[in-house]
Write a protein that holds these residues in place. Structure first.
Motif, short mmCIF file in Angstrom:
data_model
loop_
_atom_site.label_atom_id
_atom_site.label_comp_id
_atom_site.label_asym_id
_atom_site.label_seq_id
_atom_site.Cartn_x
_atom_site.Cartn_y
_atom_site.Cartn_z
N LEU A 292 93.78 92.81 37.57
CA LEU A 292 95.21 92.62 37.83
C LEU A 292 95.74 93.65 38.82
N LEU A 293 95.42 94.91 38.59
CA LEU A 293 95.89 95.95 39.49
C LEU A 293 95.26 95.82 40.87
N GLY A 294 94.00 95.38 40.92
CA GLY A 294 93.35 95.17 42.20
C GLY A 294 94.00 94.06 42.99
N CYS A 295 94.36 92.96 42.31
CA CYS A 295 95.05 91.86 43.00
C CYS A 295 96.44 92.29 43.49
N THR A 296 97.06 93.20 42.76
CA THR A 296 98.42 93.62 43.12
C THR A 296 98.44 94.44 44.41
N ILE A 297 97.42 95.24 44.62
CA ILE A 297 97.43 96.15 45.78
C ILE A 297 96.66 95.59 46.98
N GLN A 298 96.21 94.35 46.89
CA GLN A 298 95.38 93.82 47.97
C GLN A 298 96.16 93.76 49.29
N ASN A 299 95.49 94.22 50.35
CA ASN A 299 96.03 94.17 51.72
C ASN A 299 97.36 94.93 51.85
N ASN A 300 97.54 95.97 51.04
CA ASN A 300 98.79 96.74 51.14
C ASN A 300 98.47 98.20 50.85
N GLU A 301 98.52 99.02 51.88
CA GLU A 301 98.17 100.44 51.72
C GLU A 301 99.22 101.18 50.90
N ASP A 302 100.49 100.82 51.03
CA ASP A 302 101.54 101.49 50.26
C ASP A 302 101.35 101.26 48.76
N PHE A 303 101.05 100.02 48.40
CA PHE A 303 100.82 99.72 46.98
C PHE A 303 99.58 100.45 46.48
N THR A 304 98.56 100.55 47.34
CA THR A 304 97.35 101.25 46.95
C THR A 304 97.63 102.72 46.67
N SER A 305 98.46 103.33 47.48
CA SER A 305 98.82 104.74 47.27
C SER A 305 99.59 104.92 45.97
N LEU B 85 99.42 85.08 39.12
CA LEU B 85 100.67 85.31 39.85
C LEU B 85 100.50 86.34 40.96
N MET B 86 99.71 87.39 40.70
CA MET B 86 99.52 88.43 41.72
C MET B 86 98.56 87.99 42.81
N GLU B 87 97.57 87.19 42.44
CA GLU B 87 96.52 86.82 43.40
C GLU B 87 97.05 85.90 44.49
N ASN B 88 97.95 85.00 44.15
CA ASN B 88 98.31 83.93 45.07
C ASN B 88 99.75 84.01 45.60
N CYS B 89 100.47 85.09 45.30
CA CYS B 89 101.87 85.16 45.76
C CYS B 89 102.22 86.60 46.09
N LYS B 90 102.60 86.83 47.33
CA LYS B 90 102.95 88.17 47.80
C LYS B 90 104.23 88.68 47.15
N ASP B 91 105.20 87.78 46.94
CA ASP B 91 106.47 88.19 46.33
C ASP B 91 106.26 88.71 44.91
N ASN B 92 105.35 88.07 44.17
CA ASN B 92 105.09 88.52 42.81
C ASN B 92 104.47 89.92 42.77
N ARG B 93 103.65 90.25 43.76
CA ARG B 93 103.05 91.58 43.80
C ARG B 93 104.13 92.65 44.00
N GLU B 94 105.05 92.36 44.86
CA GLU B 94 106.12 93.32 45.11
C GLU B 94 106.98 93.50 43.86
N LYS B 95 107.25 92.42 43.17
CA LYS B 95 108.04 92.52 41.93
C LYS B 95 107.31 93.37 40.89
N PHE B 96 105.99 93.19 40.78
CA PHE B 96 105.23 93.93 39.78
C PHE B 96 105.19 95.42 40.11
N ILE B 97 104.97 95.76 41.38
CA ILE B 97 104.86 97.17 41.76
C ILE B 97 106.12 97.94 41.45
N PHE B 98 107.28 97.32 41.65
CA PHE B 98 108.55 98.02 41.47
C PHE B 98 109.24 97.67 40.14
N ALA B 99 108.52 96.95 39.25
CA ALA B 99 109.11 96.58 37.97
C ALA B 99 109.15 97.78 37.03
#
Length: 596
Positions: free
Chosen positions: A550-563, A431-445
């Motif tokens: 999982l965490l690596g896929c979540t923060i891919q190409n997003n500096e804010d999520f990485t921080s 879910l995190m690898e192939n969908c940007k919306d899912n990454r955002e949901k996970f970060i703020f869940a």
């Protein structure tokens, strides 16, 4: 020159006749005793008889051995039986005759030798070609489903072609309720023929139940209820066996084009409607247990036919506006709510692995269904942006997946906890690898901490909860590795202590113990413990590696999520994650021998 040759031939034949003549003074039989070279062997006695005394002997050429005669007789018997029964199942015969012939075939197919004969001679397609009209006759359909069920339980003895698969799918669509007896009796005229037909149908059904009972005693279809034997259930058991063993590409394609996937998805949808995704299951009725098992069976078939098959995955995602995804998410939430209220009826003994299939009750059925749901969703989201978007967009799916990792393992047997974690983490990785919306949901869940943490009921961010689980797994892997190293070093110390004790006992002239045998037992016990510790170490390492991915896929190409992730990591860097992933990479290369 010609006369000389004829004279020589004549003299040769005369000499041969004179040589074979039996003198009157010579006895007819000659006894010969041959003494062996070794004195402990028995002598060999034989009798010789001249060719002229033909009344005393008979020459039999090309005599077969006993096992050859047995094989020939058995093959001939099988050939005669198959020819006779094939004639009996033809559509020109009456339904009663065809049912008896099918039941006779099913009884004979219980023997492995008969099943091997059917496979060797390609008889199965001929049988099912003659029974293509079976779904129109309820009694014949039940007998045909039984025959398919018996043949499908053997890994090697059924050759299923497209026509046979079509027949099985038609039987699968038969009404699962017991309507065959009453419908047939009411449709017949109320005379002697109707009474005879009703009696024959009852006998056929008793024979079907008897053969199913024998199959269960042989270890097949453990959850098949003998009280609810019908055409649909037997066809589903057949499809489950065939899809798990012979799910080739042609099978996966035909089951889609022939409408098999449609029927299975509709069955799942119908059964799932009986379960509330928000209220726990309160009653322990047999009907509810049967529905859970029916869903589990259908999901296992879908898992097998969607594995590495993009066509079936795309078809199921689009079928009736993703009704399969909706049903799976609904049932996943229902399992998550109900499992805590239905503990297992049989708790595995200590240090003894008991398969989940051997456990009984609603709790075990829900746990098995939960694992099957995760496997299907994992296949539907594998390298599929559409699948990840559809699955991740359903309300409650992400929360349910998080709880499957953080809370649900406490309700699982120890043997299934690792499977649950790997499947749940694999689904989240997709879910995190192939969908940007899912990454955002996970970060703020927001979710609760893991059940084995000190504050398991405290609500925190999903990132913090997973980082905590990751660090716990890393520490557990380190402790298991140290314990394994300590166990492997103890045999030397034990050997030294045993030698000292042996020396002291000899000096005291006691000699009543056997330190060598004690040392051997201690060494074996130590090695077993070390292997168990090593296995636990790899389990902890694999779970830690999955969380890191999982965490690596979540923060891919997003500096804010990485921080955000760095703020929860020790020393605010990814050094520990990199070490865990390197170890996992080396482990995969060592065991599989391939690059990832």
């Amino acid at each position: 020159m010609q006369e000389i040759t004829e004279d020589a031939t004549l003299k040769t034949s005369q000499l041969a006749e004179e040589f074979e003549e039996v003198p009157e003074t010579q006895t007819v039989l000659t006894k010969l005793i041959r003494h062996p070279a070794r004195p402990w062997h028995d002598p060999v006695t034989s009798y010789k008889c001249p060719r002229k005394v033909k009344e005393l002997y008979t020459v039999v050429k090309n005599v077969k051995k006993a096992h050859q005669c047995h094989e020939f007789g058995e093959t001939q018997e099988f050939s005669d039986d198959v020819e006779y029964l094939l004639e009996g199942i033809q559509f020109v015969n009456k339904t009663g005759t065809r049912c008896l012939s099918v039941l006779s075939l099913a009884t004979k197919c219980m023997a492995p030798s008969f099943r091997i004969y059917i496979r060797a001679h390609g008889t199965a397609p001929k049988i099912f070609s003659a029974l293509m009209d079976a779904p129109t006759e309820p009694n014949l359909a039940l007998c045909t489903a039984l025959l398919l069920f018996i043949l499908s339980q053997d890994r090697l003895t059924i050759d299923l072609d497209a026509r046979s698969l079509s027949l099985m799918l038609q039987l699968l669509e038969t009404d699962p309720e017991d309507v065959d007896l009453e419908v047939m009796s009411q449709s017949s005229s109320e005379d002697g023929d109707a009474l005879s037909s009703r009696v024959q149908v009852s006998k056929n059904r008793e024979k079907v139940i008897q053969l199913c009972e024998q199959m269960k005693l042989n270890g097949h279809a453990k959850h098949l209820s003998l009280d609810k034997i019908n055409t649909g259930n037997l066809a589903m058991e057949t499809l489950l066996s065939l899809s798990s063993r012979k799910a080739g590409e042609w099978f996966k394609e035909d089951i889609r084009t022939l409408g098999g996937l449609d029927h299975i998805v509709d069955t799942v949808k119908m059964c799932v409607t009986y379960f509330d995704p928000q209220e726990p299951l309160q009653h322990r009725e047999d009907a509810q247990l049967d529905r859970i098992r029916k869903i589990d069976q259908c999901l296992r078939v879908l898992e097998n036919v969607t594995y590495m098959n993009g066509d079936n995955q795309a078809y199921l995602l689009s079928y009736k506006e993703s009704t399969l995804v909706l049903s799976c998410v609904r049932m996943l939430r229902a399992c998550r709510v109900s499992i805590p209220h239905h503990p297992l009826l049989c708790t595995p003994a200590r240090n003894q692995a008991i398969p989940l299939s051997n456990l009984e009750g609603v709790g075990a059925a829900l746990l098995s269904c939960l694992l099957s749901l995760l496997k299907v969703l994992l296949n539907l989201t594998h390298e599929s942006s559409l699948g990840c978007q559809l699955v991740g967009s359903h309300p409650g799916l992400l929360d349910c997946a998080l709880l499957c990792i953080l809370q649900m393992p406490q309700y699982m047997p120890l043997e299934q906890r690792f499977d649950l974690l790997v499947l749940s983490l694999g689904l989240l990785i997709n879910l995190m690898e192939n969908c940007k919306d899912n990454r955002e949901k996970f970060i703020f869940a927001q979710t609760v901490r893991s059940f084995d943490s000190q504050n398991d009921c405290e609500e925190v961010s999903a990132v913090e909860a997973f980082v905590e689980v990751f660090m716990d797994r890393v520490e557990a892997a380190r402790q298991s590795e140290e314990q394994a190293d300590a166990l492997l070093s103890t045999p030397e110390e034990k050997q030294q202590q045993a030698e000292k004790q042996n020396t002291q006992e000899k000096n005291q002239d006691m000699g009543t113990t056997t330190p060598q045998s004690v040392q051997t037992d201690d060494l074996e016990d130590t090695l077993m413990k070390a292997l168990q510790k090593a296995g636990k170490n790899m389990e902890h390492s694999i779970i830690g590696a999955y969380i890191a991915i999982l965490l690596g896929c979540t923060i891919q190409n997003n500096e804010d999520f990485t921080s955000i992730l760095k703020s929860h990591m020790p020393q605010e860097n990814f050094t520990v994650m990199v070490e865990v992933l390197k170890k996992f990479y080396n482990f995969v290369n060592l065991t599989v021998g391939c690059n990832i």
